[in-house]
Design an enzyme around this catalytic site. Sequence first.
Site, PDB file in Angstrom:
ATOM      1  N   ASP A 178       6.802  -5.995   8.390  1.00  0.00           N
ATOM      2  CA  ASP A 178       6.415  -6.497   6.969  1.00  0.00           C
ATOM      3  C   ASP A 178       6.548  -8.135   6.943  1.00  0.00           C
ATOM      4  OD1 ASP A 178       6.258  -3.710   5.400  1.00  0.00           O
ATOM      5  OD2 ASP A 178       7.631  -3.690   6.507  1.00  0.00           O
ATOM      6  N   ASP A 209       7.130  -2.612   2.228  1.00  0.00           N
ATOM      7  CA  ASP A 209       8.569  -1.903   2.331  1.00  0.00           C
ATOM      8  C   ASP A 209       9.444  -2.880   3.178  1.00  0.00           C
ATOM      9  OD1 ASP A 209       7.557  -1.159   4.482  1.00  0.00           O
ATOM     10  OD2 ASP A 209       8.490   0.694   4.680  1.00  0.00           O
ATOM     11  N   ASP A 264       2.772  -4.002  11.243  1.00  0.00           N
ATOM     12  CA  ASP A 264       2.094  -4.366  10.111  1.00  0.00           C
ATOM     13  C   ASP A 264       1.132  -5.415  10.289  1.00  0.00           C
ATOM     14  OD1 ASP A 264       3.668  -2.190   8.840  1.00  0.00           O
ATOM     15  OD2 ASP A 264       5.157  -3.370   8.341  1.00  0.00           O
TER      16      ASP A 264
END
Length: 318
Positions: free
Chosen positions: A15, A10, A250
């Site tokens: 990310d 996302d 992440d």
Amino acid sequence: MVKKLIVDVDCGVDDAQAIMMALAVPDVQILGITCVYGNTSVENVCKNVLRVLKVCGRLEIPVFKGVSKSILGNVLSAGHFHGIDGLGDAPDPDAPGLELLQKEGAVSAIIRLASENPGEVSVVSTAPLTNLAVAVKLDPTLPQKLKNLYIMGGNTDARGNTTICGEFNFAADPEAAYIVLNECVCPTYLACWEFTCHSKLSWEFCDDWLAQDTHKARFMKKIFKHSMDACYSERMEKELVAGQGFISCDSYAMAAAIDDTFILESDYKAVSVELTGTYSRGMMIVDHLEILQKNHKACIMKKVDLEKFKELMMNSLK
């Protein structure tokens, strides 16, 4: 041996950090990047992934648009820690357009790529698990085709970062997290919220990381400024634990997928997700007493090799 990955994101700033980490490792092959709502809208997520791939010179990697809301149709606000657009509200007038997206949808792509490479593909999910949950429901044989599953999400001590007891990725779609944790019987590795907070790096390392004289480092410094300013403000005003160090949530899940020796200590426990609690909906359940009587146990990361992590992070911006 080449490690084949499907990366489900996302795409907020962390990310982006995880994707760039994987792209810098020669023996990692990203077969596709699937996009889902979360830190921002799924349209912004797609744009952000394409921006990251352009900076890394890897626009040949296919990007697939996925689900725009949770299984029940709800959308949980992620706030604006990563900026409204997910990448620090630092736009690029020359960013790639959405015409570069694949025509195939993300859910279909996950099923196809796993079927074309049975037993060889690992999924790294750093987002709400809706894409993967829908894929499992459409193809119940999918879990048997996956080599491993690496998830950034969930929590072990009922300490939420979005709801009272819930970590964002699980709280954003509790049903999806429930489906994945209960139906994906492949080896599953969890980088949970509290673990990432306990595995933070120093802000001095972050400064050195961003000070590298490269196009990638300059890009990261630009998109990361919004989040760093927010951390600084929280640190000054509230002295939050998460504000006392650099946490690339992440990237821990990605590092585990890249390097088998990254995880130093872990618990193997059956896990599930609370779906109905007034305050605890979306909270990950850790079955210490084995009441659930589940054969499949997830690997919950407890301690990792932070020196290897630093090296992977530094290399990601070289």
